[in-house]
Design a protein around this motif. Structure first.
Motif, short mmCIF file in Angstrom:
data_model
loop_
_atom_site.label_atom_id
_atom_site.label_comp_id
_atom_site.label_asym_id
_atom_site.label_seq_id
_atom_site.Cartn_x
_atom_site.Cartn_y
_atom_site.Cartn_z
N MET A 1 101.58 85.17 27.55
CA MET A 1 100.90 83.88 27.36
C MET A 1 101.96 82.81 27.14
SD MET A 1 98.04 82.94 24.47
CE MET A 1 96.98 84.29 25.01
N ASP A 2 101.96 81.77 27.95
CA ASP A 2 102.91 80.67 27.80
C ASP A 2 102.20 79.47 27.17
OD1 ASP A 2 104.77 82.23 29.14
OD2 ASP A 2 104.24 81.41 31.10
N HIS A 3 102.75 79.00 26.07
CA HIS A 3 102.26 77.78 25.43
C HIS A 3 103.33 76.71 25.61
CE1 HIS A 3 99.03 80.00 23.31
NE2 HIS A 3 99.95 80.97 23.23
N GLU A 4 102.99 75.62 26.27
CA GLU A 4 103.96 74.56 26.52
C GLU A 4 103.53 73.28 25.82
OE1 GLU A 4 106.18 73.69 30.48
OE2 GLU A 4 104.49 72.30 30.44
N PHE A 5 104.44 72.75 25.00
CA PHE A 5 104.18 71.53 24.23
C PHE A 5 105.17 70.45 24.68
CE2 PHE A 5 103.20 75.24 21.70
CZ PHE A 5 101.94 74.97 21.18
N LYS A 6 104.68 69.23 24.87
CA LYS A 6 105.54 68.13 25.28
C LYS A 6 105.37 66.97 24.31
CE LYS A 6 105.42 69.18 30.24
NZ LYS A 6 105.10 68.69 31.60
N ALA A 7 106.51 66.40 23.93
CA ALA A 7 106.50 65.23 23.06
C ALA A 7 107.71 64.37 23.41
CB ALA A 7 106.55 65.64 21.59
N GLY A 8 107.47 63.24 24.05
CA GLY A 8 108.57 62.39 24.46
C GLY A 8 109.46 63.09 25.45
N ASN A 9 110.74 63.20 25.12
CA ASN A 9 111.71 63.86 25.99
C ASN A 9 111.90 65.34 25.66
OD1 ASN A 9 113.04 60.78 25.50
ND2 ASN A 9 112.84 61.47 27.62
N THR B 1 110.46 69.33 25.37
CA THR B 1 109.49 70.32 25.86
C THR B 1 109.77 71.64 25.16
OG1 THR B 1 109.35 69.27 28.04
CG2 THR B 1 108.58 71.54 27.86
N LEU B 2 108.74 72.22 24.55
CA LEU B 2 108.86 73.50 23.87
C LEU B 2 107.92 74.50 24.54
CD1 LEU B 2 109.77 75.36 21.52
CD2 LEU B 2 107.83 74.43 20.20
N THR B 3 108.46 75.65 24.94
CA THR B 3 107.66 76.72 25.52
C THR B 3 107.78 77.95 24.64
OG1 THR B 3 108.10 75.89 27.74
CG2 THR B 3 107.23 78.12 27.56
N VAL B 4 106.64 78.52 24.27
CA VAL B 4 106.59 79.72 23.43
C VAL B 4 105.77 80.76 24.18
CG1 VAL B 4 105.90 80.68 21.22
CG2 VAL B 4 106.73 78.32 21.33
N SER B 5 106.38 81.95 24.41
CA SER B 5 105.76 82.96 25.28
C SER B 5 105.77 84.33 24.61
CB SER B 5 106.50 83.05 26.61
OG SER B 5 106.58 81.78 27.23
N PRO B 6 104.70 84.72 23.90
CA PRO B 6 104.58 86.10 23.44
C PRO B 6 104.21 87.01 24.61
CG PRO B 6 102.64 84.84 22.82
CD PRO B 6 103.59 83.87 23.45
N TYR B 7 104.64 88.29 24.56
CA TYR B 7 104.35 89.20 25.65
C TYR B 7 104.19 90.63 25.12
CZ TYR B 7 109.22 90.69 25.28
OH TYR B 7 110.41 91.18 24.80
N TYR B 8 103.57 91.47 25.96
CA TYR B 8 103.40 92.89 25.63
C TYR B 8 103.51 93.69 26.92
CZ TYR B 8 101.25 97.32 24.26
OH TYR B 8 101.01 98.64 24.04
N ILE B 9 104.27 94.81 26.90
CA ILE B 9 104.43 95.69 28.05
C ILE B 9 104.31 97.14 27.56
CG2 ILE B 9 105.91 96.43 29.97
CD1 ILE B 9 107.46 93.83 29.69
N LYS B 10 103.55 97.95 28.28
CA LYS B 10 103.51 99.38 28.00
C LYS B 10 103.83 100.12 29.29
CE LYS B 10 101.06 103.05 25.62
NZ LYS B 10 99.86 103.42 24.83
N LEU C 1 108.87 87.88 21.91
CA LEU C 1 108.64 86.46 22.04
C LEU C 1 109.81 85.82 22.76
CD1 LEU C 1 106.82 83.99 21.02
CD2 LEU C 1 108.55 83.75 19.22
N GLU C 2 109.52 85.04 23.78
CA GLU C 2 110.52 84.20 24.43
C GLU C 2 110.16 82.75 24.15
OE1 GLU C 2 111.56 87.05 28.29
OE2 GLU C 2 110.35 85.24 28.55
N SER C 3 111.14 81.97 23.75
CA SER C 3 110.88 80.55 23.47
C SER C 3 112.04 79.71 23.99
CB SER C 3 110.69 80.31 21.97
OG SER C 3 111.84 80.70 21.25
N GLN C 4 111.73 78.50 24.36
CA GLN C 4 112.77 77.61 24.87
C GLN C 4 112.43 76.17 24.54
OE1 GLN C 4 114.39 78.58 28.67
NE2 GLN C 4 114.92 76.47 29.16
N LEU C 5 113.41 75.46 24.02
CA LEU C 5 113.28 74.03 23.70
C LEU C 5 114.24 73.26 24.59
CD1 LEU C 5 112.16 71.76 21.84
CD2 LEU C 5 114.13 72.19 20.35
N SER C 6 113.72 72.26 25.29
CA SER C 6 114.57 71.46 26.19
C SER C 6 114.41 69.97 25.87
CB SER C 6 114.22 71.72 27.65
OG SER C 6 112.90 71.37 27.94
#
Length: 610
Positions: free
Chosen positions: A432-440, A442-451, A479-484
């Protein structure tokens, strides 16, 4: 079985007119991987330009280590290297060249340092399963090496040379020409390194017998045979020698040779309602291992793949798109002193995807695929994705899929140890990718599950040799997250990307973390430009990494942080001079036990654009 038949497919034009704007902006460019723009509508994909790749021009391992969430396990600088994507193994990461899966038919994976780095127009990194589109091995993620050809651009060219520490020299040249109907691009690269670095603080380590070199040639041609029809060709030729490091001067010197050929012809028809891409490809891998440096080869092999692929898109309605993909391959192989005689395998697949765009801000995709692998029972695969742009500041993506990897030639036929009764690895995954934007920002937060079920592992047998078995079930979550941040202010341009990755990947039988999967990774890149001057910095942190299956702290790799920085200046608009310092803080670190990577080192580059 000797059935050689190709699947001819029909599939559906991809985008509703409201989503065609993305393609219209690049309609003078032919892109070989025509699926990637569709993938980006539903999945998070990190894109590295040729300029980004050039920051780590030494090898692909360095690019992925500092500019992606992938963990790279490297047996010393320039030696055998493999990726770990979301806690999976190298066999569960697909390398895709211009839309064609290029994982080795012998090993079932890509050796990162034996995959050419130069000559691509962009590299794209997709997290999560993708077997419905990109086939066997796309379980943890996929790494895409892409070329494109532009029209109406005239003539351009580039020469680049780099001199670096440890007797390292790189030369790269590229030229391109195009008019309204014809496009041509050619490039070549030569890299050689004595690679004789020392790390006295780590067991008095000297990288003895570490020399390597490689050459790469790329050529691409595209011709518009009609307003909506293009025929194109892309080929790559790669040749490399790696010497394997030894720990003592009196040690036995060994080396490994690798040569690959990849060639792809594509006929593309495209109009606003229907599009079709028919591809025929040939890939070849040759390798030789020399147990004694100057003696004849000890073992080796040759693998050849003949691939036919058709991708048909039909725009049923402005809000509904159908896509059918069919592929047929003949994989052949012949080993040398490996117990593998002449073998051949037929592999086919048929996939269907349906994309629905009910509103401008909401989209869905569902896919199903069946593979037909000779002598292997393969499962039905599926995928579902949805994206909702809820507000200007928040988007959400949801993805579920079933993926697989069928056994490689070595897994099945290597003597002794190959196991012809192996089952394919299968996995289910969700993210699941959650993307938040505020001005310049961008924050993306991605929890995941693999079996993963029936993971193929080589284990010691009672007869004293190693054999292949379906022994392991693995659960991976994280969790994968990235702030740009990106800002243009007059002649100042600043861009920053910071990523944090948490990975818990457990062998369910042992209830222990998998080997060479760090719990924590951080990577950061910053770029600043003012007029003719560019500065950039890179940082990468890896947390504690276990090297044994019992989570032994004694044998684990300690956490480390490595920082690089570079500066370049453009002179008279055509000439670029740059200098880079790698591992500024002189950190002692290793990604594989006993093989430390270099301390502080330097490189100087010169580029001419014309």
């Amino acid at each position: 079985m000797n059935i050689k038949r190709s699947f001819v497919l029909f599939c559906a034009s991809f985008t509703a007119s409201l989503y065609f704007s993305q393609e219209k902006s690049i309609d003078t460019v032919y892109v070989f991987d025509n699926q990637m723009n569709k993938v980006k509508l539903f999945h998070k994909v990190a894109t590295l330009s040729s300029a980004d790749i050039q920051k780590n021009a030494f090898n692909l391992s360095e690019v992925l280590r500092f500019q992606s969430p992938v963990y790279i396990k490297e047996n010393g600088r320039g030696a055998v290297s493999s990726p770990s994507f979301r806690g999976t193994t190298a066999q569960q990461t697909a390398f895709v060249w211009n839309g064609i899966n290029i994982n080795s038919t012998f090993l079932g994976q890509g050796d990162v340092n034996n995959i050419a780095l130069s000559g691509y127009d962009q590299m794209e990194i997709k997290a999560g399963g993708g077997s419905v589109i990109y086939g066997s091995g796309a379980i943890g993620g996929s790494i895409h090496l892409n070329n494109d050809l532009s029209f109406d651009q005239g003539f351009s060219g580039m020469l680049n040379s780099e001199i670096a520490s440890f007797g390292t020299y790189t030369n790269f040249a590229k030229a391109a020409f195009s008019n309204d109907k014809f496009s041509f691009k050619v490039s070549g690269n030569y890299l050689i390194s004595e690679n004789d670095y020392k790390v006295p603080e780590s067991r008095e380590y000297i990288n003895r017998n570490g020399k390597f070199y490689n050459t790469t040639y790329n050529v691409g041609i595209s011709y518009k045979i009609a307003n909506h029809q293009t025929i194109s060709w892309q080929s790559q030729f790669y040749n490399a020698i790696q010497n394997y490091p030894i720990f003592e001067e009196t040690g036995n010197k060994t080396k490994y040779g690798s040569q690959t050929v990849r060639s792809l012809v594509s006929w593309d028809v495209k109009n606003p309602t229907i599009s079709n891409s028919l591809k025929a490809a040939y890939t070849e891998e040759n390798f030789q291992y020399f147990g004694v440096f100057s003696a004849p080869k000890t073992s080796g092999g040759t693998g050849k793949n003949y691939i036919f692929k058709n991708d048909f898109n039909y725009f049923i309605h402005p809000k509904l798109n159908a896509n059918v993909i069919a592929e047929f391959q003949v994989n052949t192989g012949e080993g040398y002193k490996s117990g593998i005689s002449e073998i051949s395998r037929n592999v086919g697949s048929a996939a269907g995807l349906l994309r629905y765009f009910p509103t401008k801000n909401l989209r869905f995709e569902a896919g199903i695929k069946k593979d037909f692998v000779e002598k292997i029972t393969s499962p039905v695969l599926y995928s579902f994705s949805g994206k909702w742009n809820t507000t200007k500041w928040y988007n959400i993506n949801i993805n579920f899929s079933k993926n697989f990897r069928f056994p490689s030639f070595n897994d099945l036929y290597w003597e002794p140890g190959g196991n012809p009764d192996l089952k394919p690895e299968t996995s289910v995954q969700g993210d699941m990718d959650h993307e938040f934007k505020a001005g310049n920002f961008t924050l993306t937060v991605s929890p995941y599950y693999i079996k993963i079920k029936d993971m193929i592992r080589w284990a010691n047998t009672s007869l004293g040799y190693w054999g292949a078995f379906n022994t392991q079930n693995v659960e991976s979550y994280g969790l994968e997250s990235q702030l740009s941040f990106e800002k243009q202010l007059h002649k100042h341009h600043l861009k920053i990307n910071v990523g944090y990755i948490f990975t818990k990947s457990t062998d369910l039988e042992l209830s222990k973390q998998l080997m060479y999967v760090p719990l924590h990774k951080v990577f950061a890149n910053a770029d600043y430009q003012y007029k003719f001057l560019k500065l950039y910095a890179q940082a990468m942190f890896n947390g504690l990494t276990y090297t044994t299956s019992d989570e032994s702290r004694y044998y684990a790799l300690d956490p480390y942080c490595v920082i690089n920085a570079g500066i370049s200046a453009t002179i008279l608009k055509k000439y670029i001079l740059g200098i880079k310092i790698n591992n500024i803080t002189d950190t002692i670190y290793q990604t594989v036990d006993y093989y430390p990577l270099p301390k502080r080192n330097y490189s100087v580059t010169a580029t001419i654009n014309f």
